[in-house]
Design an enzyme around this catalytic site. Structure first.
Site, PDB file in Angstrom:
ATOM      1  N   LYS A 133      46.375 146.778 -37.244  1.00  0.00           N
ATOM      2  CA  LYS A 133      47.471 147.513 -37.018  1.00  0.00           C
ATOM      3  C   LYS A 133      47.720 147.996 -38.842  1.00  0.00           C
ATOM      4  CE  LYS A 133      50.819 149.009 -34.290  1.00  0.00           C
ATOM      5  NZ  LYS A 133      50.873 148.991 -32.655  1.00  0.00           N
TER       6      LYS A 133
ATOM      7  N   GLY B 187      65.624 152.490 -26.274  1.00  0.00           N
ATOM      8  CA  GLY B 187      64.571 153.406 -26.894  1.00  0.00           C
ATOM      9  C   GLY B 187      63.955 154.583 -26.065  1.00  0.00           C
TER      10      GLY B 187
ATOM     11  N   GLY C 144      61.866 156.879 -26.971  1.00  0.00           N
ATOM     12  CA  GLY C 144      60.883 157.798 -27.337  1.00  0.00           C
ATOM     13  C   GLY C 144      59.753 158.017 -26.525  1.00  0.00           C
TER      14      GLY C 144
ATOM     15  N   VAL D 118      57.289 156.326 -25.053  1.00  0.00           N
ATOM     16  CA  VAL D 118      57.169 155.560 -23.944  1.00  0.00           C
ATOM     17  C   VAL D 118      58.297 155.458 -23.057  1.00  0.00           C
ATOM     18  CG1 VAL D 118      56.400 153.221 -23.167  1.00  0.00           C
ATOM     19  CG2 VAL D 118      55.334 154.188 -24.951  1.00  0.00           C
TER      20      VAL D 118
HETATM   21  P1  NAD Z   1      58.960 156.311 -30.364  1.00  0.00           P
HETATM   22  O1  NAD Z   1      58.817 156.368 -31.988  1.00  0.00           O
HETATM   23  O2  NAD Z   1      58.364 157.552 -29.810  1.00  0.00           O
HETATM   24  O3  NAD Z   1      60.233 155.880 -29.992  1.00  0.00           O
HETATM   25  C1  NAD Z   1      61.015 154.728 -30.246  1.00  0.00           C
HETATM   26  C2  NAD Z   1      62.363 155.055 -29.967  1.00  0.00           C
HETATM   27  O4  NAD Z   1      63.122 154.067 -30.168  1.00  0.00           O
HETATM   28  C3  NAD Z   1      62.878 156.145 -30.800  1.00  0.00           C
HETATM   29  O5  NAD Z   1      63.581 157.138 -29.969  1.00  0.00           O
HETATM   30  C4  NAD Z   1      63.960 155.427 -31.783  1.00  0.00           C
HETATM   31  O6  NAD Z   1      65.090 156.412 -32.025  1.00  0.00           O
HETATM   32  C5  NAD Z   1      64.311 154.428 -30.651  1.00  0.00           C
HETATM   33  N1  NAD Z   1      65.029 153.046 -31.506  1.00  0.00           N
HETATM   34  C6  NAD Z   1      64.502 152.629 -32.517  1.00  0.00           C
HETATM   35  N2  NAD Z   1      65.392 151.642 -32.990  1.00  0.00           N
HETATM   36  C7  NAD Z   1      66.249 151.447 -31.691  1.00  0.00           C
HETATM   37  C8  NAD Z   1      67.516 150.782 -31.527  1.00  0.00           C
HETATM   38  N3  NAD Z   1      67.633 149.648 -32.308  1.00  0.00           N
HETATM   39  N4  NAD Z   1      68.142 150.827 -30.451  1.00  0.00           N
HETATM   40  C9  NAD Z   1      67.772 151.888 -29.741  1.00  0.00           C
HETATM   41  N5  NAD Z   1      66.821 152.835 -29.863  1.00  0.00           N
HETATM   42  C10 NAD Z   1      65.983 152.678 -30.852  1.00  0.00           C
HETATM   43  O7  NAD Z   1      57.820 154.900 -30.283  1.00  0.00           O
HETATM   44  P2  NAD Z   1      57.070 154.797 -28.800  1.00  0.00           P
HETATM   45  O8  NAD Z   1      55.725 155.240 -29.105  1.00  0.00           O
HETATM   46  O9  NAD Z   1      57.831 155.104 -27.632  1.00  0.00           O
HETATM   47  O10 NAD Z   1      56.974 153.065 -28.902  1.00  0.00           O
HETATM   48  C11 NAD Z   1      57.978 152.172 -28.403  1.00  0.00           C
HETATM   49  C12 NAD Z   1      57.624 150.969 -28.412  1.00  0.00           C
HETATM   50  O11 NAD Z   1      56.463 150.582 -27.604  1.00  0.00           O
HETATM   51  C13 NAD Z   1      57.082 150.367 -29.970  1.00  0.00           C
HETATM   52  O12 NAD Z   1      57.629 148.919 -30.182  1.00  0.00           O
HETATM   53  C14 NAD Z   1      55.672 150.544 -29.912  1.00  0.00           C
HETATM   54  O13 NAD Z   1      55.351 149.600 -30.822  1.00  0.00           O
HETATM   55  C15 NAD Z   1      55.519 149.974 -28.462  1.00  0.00           C
HETATM   56  N6  NAD Z   1      54.100 150.633 -28.100  1.00  0.00           N
HETATM   57  C16 NAD Z   1      53.916 151.847 -27.945  1.00  0.00           C
HETATM   58  C17 NAD Z   1      52.635 152.194 -27.427  1.00  0.00           C
HETATM   59  C18 NAD Z   1      52.318 153.804 -27.259  1.00  0.00           C
HETATM   60  O14 NAD Z   1      51.317 154.003 -26.572  1.00  0.00           O
HETATM   61  N7  NAD Z   1      53.225 154.720 -27.991  1.00  0.00           N
HETATM   62  C19 NAD Z   1      51.803 151.118 -26.885  1.00  0.00           C
HETATM   63  C20 NAD Z   1      52.065 149.748 -26.883  1.00  0.00           C
HETATM   64  C21 NAD Z   1      53.443 149.462 -27.475  1.00  0.00           C
END
Ligand code: NAD
Length: 370
Positions: free
Chosen positions: A105, A203, A205, A207
């Site tokens: 990572k 969150g 974002g 996902v």
């Molecule tokens: P992203 O950056 O698109 O979204 C994250 C969201 O969480 C953002 O909108 C942010 O404002 C919000 N956030 C952060 N801290 C917060 C809090 N304390 N309270 C409320 N909201 C908060 O990220 P993503 O790609 O959607 O990933 C989300 C999670 O899933 C991460 O932990 C990531 O490691 C994990 N993940 C993602 C993927 C993927 O395919 N993108 C795969 C496996 C795991």
């Protein structure tokens, strides 16, 4: 504070830029989260604003693949710890998903909204190139599909791109989480029906949003939060979701809590206020400590181990590396196994009265040892 005592500069790439790459494995070994990492690299370029850590945990099953997270950690040590914990999780994730990949990572210490410049990403692309295939990366928090495309134009070993790649992995991660939530409901209630089930999504974002779309299509009642008020407002309008303050989401009156933000949301402190009987979301490292899964179990909470339920995106990007080429049907078939594996984990955990994440780790270790 973590000190880099003996920075060994691997190389300063051609072009006269100011990037230096150091092997910080020995220093990182002093951190509690080190867990036998094979290698930890630090790339620094003051002029272009880059501080990046690339952690390679275990390559027994194949080359290390993991996303790149762009986040303004409060200290260098916090960033290295984050990289170590995430990279270890990738080893387990690949192993449980049956992929021929190891765990790694990367973390870039920067605010993705204000500091993610083309110069910073170019410096990071140079770092990836200099690592000569030791690490394959894709999107994570703070990195968009456009960023992945930008990196791919400048460096090899970037997957999940739109140009010739498998695209944004997030919808696939969300699909796996969606199937996993239904599996957990089935296990708990005897029915996977989502209609009228309250799901608190932390969150919104890449996902979290995609997950809300899927849940909403099956009439789940959504309770949502994000640090970004605009996203919350959008979700209120799009899904008729109920908004909740970010620091109240763990205590939301919901059947399912789906952490889709950052890690460490379940801790000894927050556990006490948790009302949901199921914790199932995409965030990596949802538990502050591995042992917290036992506390969840003792409170009767069914926990879907994060690296099992969130493997969909990895499954999709890994398919790009298949010698047979990217095959969407093979991706969906493998994704469909996420609920099957979760079902096995739930059943074994119940029969042996052990936390679900102990069982998941056992499955991963069995595969790595074999
Ligand atoms: P992203 O950056 O698109 O979204 C994250 C969201 O969480 C953002 O909108 C942010 O404002 C919000 N956030 C952060 N801290 C917060 C809090 N304390 N309270 C409320 N909201 C908060 O990220 P993503 O790609 O959607 O990933 C989300 C999670 O899933 C991460 O932990 C990531 O490691 C994990 N993940 C993602 C993927 C993927 O395919 N993108 C795969 C496996 C795991």
């Amino acid at each position: 504070m973590l000190h880099i005592r003996e920075p060994r500069t691997l190389k300063t790439p051609a072009g006269g830029h100011s990037l230096s790459i150091s092997d910080i494995t020995a220093d990182a070994a002093e951190l509690p989260s080190f867990d036998g990492h094979e290698r930890v690299w630090c790339g620094r370029d003051e002029r272009r604003g880059l501080t990046a850590i690339v952690a390679i945990h275990d390559t027994t099953l194949g080359p290390a693949l993991g996303g790149t997270r762009i986040w303004p950690h409060e200290s260098f040590e916090a960033a290295v710890t984050d990289a170590l914990r995430l990279s270890r999780g990738m080893t387990y994730k690949s192993a449980v998903a049956g992929l021929p990949l190891g765990g790694g990572k990367a973390v870039i210490v920067a605010d993705a909204k204000t500091q993610k410049t083309p110069a910073l990403l170019t410096a990071y692309a140079e770092m990836l190139t200099a690592l000569e295939g030791q690490f394959i990366t894709a999107e994570d928090v703070g990195m968009t599909l456009a960023d992945a495309d930008f990196l791919r134009e400048r460096a090899p070993n970037v997957v999940g791109t739109s140009k010739g790649g498998s695209g944004n992995p997030s919808p696939f991660t969300a699909e796996g989480v969606f199937l996993g939530i239904k599996k957990a409901l089935k296990h708990r209630n005897g029915s996977a029906r989502l209609s009228g089930i309250r799901v608190a999504v932390q969150g919104l974002g890449s996902v979290g949003w995609s997950l809300c779309e899927k849940l909403s299509r099956e009439d789940a009642d959504l309770i949502v939060t994000d640090l970004d008020a605009m996203r919350v407002e959008k979700a209120r309008r799009a899904f008729g979701a109920t908004a909740i303050a970010a620091d109240e989401v763990v205590a939301a009156e919901a059947e399912v809590f789906a952490p889709c933000a950052l890690g460490g949301v379940i801790s000894q402190e927050t556990l006490r206020s948790l009302k949901s009987g199921i914790v199932a979301g995409s965030a990596n490292n949802q538990l502050a400590r591995h042992e917290d899964a036992r506390l969840l179990m003792e409170r009767g909470v069914l926990y879907a181990p994060d690296y099992v339920i969130n493997a969909g995106g990895l499954i999709n990007v890994a398919a790009e590396l298949s010698p047979l080429g990217y095959d969407p049907e093979a991706v969906m078939a493998r994704l469909g196994k996420i609920p099957t594996v979760l079902g096995e984990i739930f059943a074994r955990a119940e029969a042996q009265k052990r936390p679900t994440n102990d069982i998941a780790a056992e499955i991963a270790m069995e595969r790595i040892r074999r």
